[in-house]
Enzyme design. Structure first.
Site, PDB file in Angstrom:
ATOM      1  N   ARG A 180      -7.633  -3.189  -4.541  1.00  0.00           N
ATOM      2  CA  ARG A 180      -7.483  -2.260  -3.426  1.00  0.00           C
ATOM      3  C   ARG A 180      -7.965  -0.874  -3.850  1.00  0.00           C
ATOM      4  O   ARG A 180      -7.767  -0.451  -4.986  1.00  0.00           O
ATOM      5  CB  ARG A 180      -6.033  -2.199  -2.935  1.00  0.00           C
ATOM      6  CG  ARG A 180      -5.547  -3.510  -2.363  1.00  0.00           C
ATOM      7  CD  ARG A 180      -4.251  -3.357  -1.599  1.00  0.00           C
ATOM      8  NE  ARG A 180      -4.432  -2.620  -0.351  1.00  0.00           N
ATOM      9  CZ  ARG A 180      -3.464  -2.458   0.551  1.00  0.00           C
ATOM     10  NH1 ARG A 180      -2.263  -2.962   0.332  1.00  0.00           N
ATOM     11  NH2 ARG A 180      -3.678  -1.790   1.661  1.00  0.00           N
ATOM     12  N   GLU A 220      -3.799  -2.530  12.104  1.00  0.00           N
ATOM     13  CA  GLU A 220      -2.925  -3.577  11.573  1.00  0.00           C
ATOM     14  C   GLU A 220      -2.661  -4.684  12.588  1.00  0.00           C
ATOM     15  O   GLU A 220      -2.259  -5.787  12.227  1.00  0.00           O
ATOM     16  CB  GLU A 220      -1.600  -2.964  11.128  1.00  0.00           C
ATOM     17  CG  GLU A 220      -0.750  -2.415  12.260  1.00  0.00           C
ATOM     18  CD  GLU A 220       0.351  -1.501  11.755  1.00  0.00           C
ATOM     19  OE1 GLU A 220       1.509  -1.800  12.036  1.00  0.00           O
ATOM     20  OE2 GLU A 220       0.037  -0.503  11.094  1.00  0.00           O
ATOM     21  N   GLY A 265       0.805  -1.209   0.000  1.00  0.00           N
ATOM     22  CA  GLY A 265       0.000   0.000   0.000  1.00  0.00           C
ATOM     23  C   GLY A 265       0.837   1.257   0.000  1.00  0.00           C
ATOM     24  O   GLY A 265       0.464   2.262  -0.616  1.00  0.00           O
ATOM     25  N   GLN A 324      -3.040   6.266   4.745  1.00  0.00           N
ATOM     26  CA  GLN A 324      -1.973   6.384   3.745  1.00  0.00           C
ATOM     27  C   GLN A 324      -2.251   7.491   2.735  1.00  0.00           C
ATOM     28  O   GLN A 324      -1.318   8.068   2.177  1.00  0.00           O
ATOM     29  CB  GLN A 324      -1.767   5.053   3.019  1.00  0.00           C
ATOM     30  CG  GLN A 324      -1.119   3.986   3.886  1.00  0.00           C
ATOM     31  CD  GLN A 324      -0.970   2.656   3.167  1.00  0.00           C
ATOM     32  OE1 GLN A 324      -1.512   2.463   2.084  1.00  0.00           O
ATOM     33  NE2 GLN A 324      -0.234   1.741   3.764  1.00  0.00           N
TER      34      GLN A 324
END
Length: 430
Positions: free
Chosen positions: A124, A314, A96, A172
């Site tokens: 994604r 995560e 990513g 992100q």
């Protein structure tokens, strides 16, 4: 190519007691690589993580003209002086950080840069990245997919200024803009317009690394970041151990009633994995500082938890594995954004835990897990390294558990499987 055979996860009837020095942080390594490639001179990176994700990042930056010289535990990064105008292709794999960080960097160059990746990468969510590039005046050809593959047509400059972005699906999107904002002609006035912003520690890490390199970043208002235009200083750095990867060993100690020493745990860090300090006591364990290390030990029993994991999503797969082995139910919330990670991690965790005879239920923003006796079967990883970590934790207490494609762990941890096997099959310490 033939898929690798499922891997028999080590099973253990005795407490795991050991010590571990995990490799460097993937999140930090890839941010440092980007900033080094944008710096005003060469930078030396010590103890970077050498994994699939970081190798993909290094290869992407090299494709864009940077030079990266590797000498053992040090990488020297020299920024590109001229990128040229010939078309190039960047392989994002499943990273990513590559597919979301590097397109903004490519926009500063003159060459058409095509981004593509693994099969799973093509599903994604990338529409936000593509829309953001276009709002900055950058031409992007994605064939209307809003996903990989797409081509960025840089013009050698990005005006910058005010940018609004909905980053509720992934932090992100914010970090990608912050990392390059100082190189925009007007800098960057970035405003998050969506719902709750996930994984704030990763954004805080990005801001901290920018400030270390002399970049002025104002954060006076919530969900707004002002990056002033200017140079990014070259900086020699040492990468911290990856605390998220430490979590699988911590879980191994807790589910077996043991203890693990994680060496060189940083005292002050922006890593999401630092949350293990609070997560372990929630499961009934203890955390004890010892010099530069932290020692994590199991309590009398592994109790269920109620945790909001919004900022540390995560960690969810490993925590879910622990919850499936606990004595009481667990509710994990705040992680709806995990549906857009390497795989839909919420659906995948429910499917695989229940395949072993468990009782896991998908909530609107998380998981409800009721412990039940589990049995061996093949645990599918969906080419997701965090799913593989969850599997091996379950395997410690569930005999005959096979892990599909355990090699996917090389994404962030080279040689994880042999390291795990060596530690978890070692005789119990007295």
């Amino acid at each position: 190519m033939t898929d690798p055979l499922p891997w028999l996860a080590p099973h253990r009837d005795t407490p795991f007691v050991g010590e571990v020095l995990v490799p460097g942080s993937k999140s930090l390594t890839n941010r440092v690589l980007i900033l080094a490639a944008l710096g005003d001179g060469p930078s030396v990176i010590t103890r970077p993580l050498g994994s699939r994700d970081t190798n993909l990042m290094a290869a992407a930056l090299t494709t864009l003209g940077a030079t990266i010289e590797r000498d053992g535990m040090t990488w020297t990064v020299t920024p590109a002086r001229s990128t040229g105008a010939d078309p190039v292709t960047v392989d994002c794999g499943l990273a990513g950080t590559v597919m979301r960080f590097v397109p903004l960097l490519a926009a500063l160059g003159d060459a058409p840069v095509t981004f593509d990746g693994d099969e799973h990468a093509r599903v994604r969510p990338m529409a936000t990245t593509i829309a953001t590039l276009r709002s900055l005046g950058v031409e992007v050809d994605d064939g209307g997919r809003g996903a990989l593959p797409f081509t960025v047509h840089g013009s050698g400059r990005v005006p910058g200024g005010t940018v609004e972005v909905d980053a509720s699906a992934s932090s992100q999107f914010v970090s990608a803009l912050l990392l390059v904002g100082a190189r925009f002609e007007q800098g960057l006035d970035l405003r998050h317009t969506g719902g709750t912003l996930p994984s704030m520690p990763h954004i805080e890490m990005t801001v901290a690394e920018l400030r270390r390199r002399g970049v002025r970043v104002d954060t006076d208002e919530p969900a707004r970041w002002v990056v002033h235009p200017g140079t990014i200083d070259a900086l020699d750095v040492e990468i911290e151990p990856d605390l998220s990867n430490a979590g699988v060993f911590i879980a191994g100690a807790l589910v077996t009633g043991g203890e693990v020493r994680i060496r060189s745990w940083p005292r002050d860090t922006d890593q999401a994995g630092d949350a293990w300090r609070d997560i372990v006591p929630a499961f009934g364990g203890t955390v004890t500082p010892d010099g530069a290390d932290l020692v994590f030990a199991a309590g009398p029993e592994l109790t269920g938890v109620e945790l909001d994991l919004h900022d540390v999503g995560e960690l969810t797969p490993v925590i879910a594995a622990m919850a499936a082995l606990a004595t009481t139910p667990s509710r994990l919330t705040g992680v709806a954004h995990l549906r857009g990670h390497e795989t839909d991690r919420l659906a995948a965790l429910v499917t695989e835990i229940n395949r072993l005879g468990g009782d896991a239920e998908e909530l609107e923003d998380g998981l409800l897990i009721r412990p039940r006796p589990l049995h061996g079967d093949t645990f599918r990883t969906y080419d997701d390294h965090r799913m593989a970590h969850a599997a091996v934790v379950l395997g410690l207490r569930v005999p005959d558990l096979l892990v599909e494609n355990v090699v996917t762990t090389i994404k962030t941890y080279p040689n994880f499987a042999p390291v795990w096997e060596r530690l978890m099959t070692a005789p119990a310490k007295v």
